[in-house]
Design an enzyme around this catalytic site. Structure first.
Site, PDB file in Angstrom:
ATOM      1  N   GLY A  36       0.814  -1.216   0.000  1.00  0.00           N
ATOM      2  CA  GLY A  36       0.000   0.000   0.000  1.00  0.00           C
ATOM      3  C   GLY A  36       0.846   1.264   0.000  1.00  0.00           C
ATOM      4  O   GLY A  36       0.495   2.258  -0.634  1.00  0.00           O
ATOM      5  N   ASP A  37       1.968   1.229   0.700  1.00  0.00           N
ATOM      6  CA  ASP A  37       2.877   2.370   0.730  1.00  0.00           C
ATOM      7  C   ASP A  37       3.357   2.699  -0.679  1.00  0.00           C
ATOM      8  O   ASP A  37       3.331   3.852  -1.106  1.00  0.00           O
ATOM      9  CB  ASP A  37       4.062   2.039   1.645  1.00  0.00           C
ATOM     10  CG  ASP A  37       5.124   3.115   1.665  1.00  0.00           C
ATOM     11  OD1 ASP A  37       4.793   4.277   1.988  1.00  0.00           O
ATOM     12  OD2 ASP A  37       6.291   2.805   1.350  1.00  0.00           O
ATOM     13  N   GLY A  38       3.760   1.672  -1.414  1.00  0.00           N
ATOM     14  CA  GLY A  38       4.240   1.883  -2.783  1.00  0.00           C
ATOM     15  C   GLY A  38       3.138   2.345  -3.726  1.00  0.00           C
ATOM     16  O   GLY A  38       3.338   3.238  -4.550  1.00  0.00           O
TER      17      GLY A  38
END
Length: 147
Positions: A36-38
């Site tokens: 999700g961060d990416g």
């Protein structure tokens, strides 16, 4: 994009990258937050670059303001009323996950809320709920005055 084009693109991507079918429910919330961060970073960078050609340093500073833990925590707090029960459950799993890393430039509370937000983004991405992902991120950016 017309219906079918996106599905064809995703099918091509899956085949080219030799991706196997997965059961997202088996992933830990921290793995969901990792992807999700990416995904969120790419979405923010795409939006910022679309604003026009400016110096890379300015692009970086703008995106860093939007992907930091405090901004993500604010965004998910503003989105709470828009989440389904299932989305809220995924967020809470991410928020409550025990991480060995700690916040560098954020409070522990903001860091945990941001982890929950990233877990939700990762879950939506991996379950191929792209329209919902785009809707929520766009709505969140709008609510914090960035869209």
């Amino acid at each position: 994009m017309e219906p079918g084009v996106m599905e064809n693109l995703l099918d091509f991507y899956k085949k080219s990258m030799k991706l196997e079918e997965i059961d997202v429910r088996t992933y830990s919330p921290l793995v969901l937050a990792y992807i999700g961060d990416g995904v969120y970073e790419v979405m923010v960078r795409t939006k910022i670059v679309n604003s026009g050609s400016v110096q890379v340093n300015k692009l970086h500073k703008h995106s860093a303001r939007l992907v930091c833990a405090q901004a993500q925590a604010n965004l998910i707090k503003l989105l709470d009323e828009d989440l389904t029960e299932e989305e809220r459950a995924v967020f809470k799993r991410g928020r409550n996950a025990k991480s060995v890393t700690s916040a560098k430039n954020a409070s522990v509370i903001d860091y945990r809320w941001a982890t929950g937000f990233e877990a939700l983004v990762g879950w939506l991405f991996l379950t191929e709920q792209y329209e919902r992902l785009i809707t929520l991120v766009s709505r969140g950016l709008e609510k914090i005055g960035e869209l």
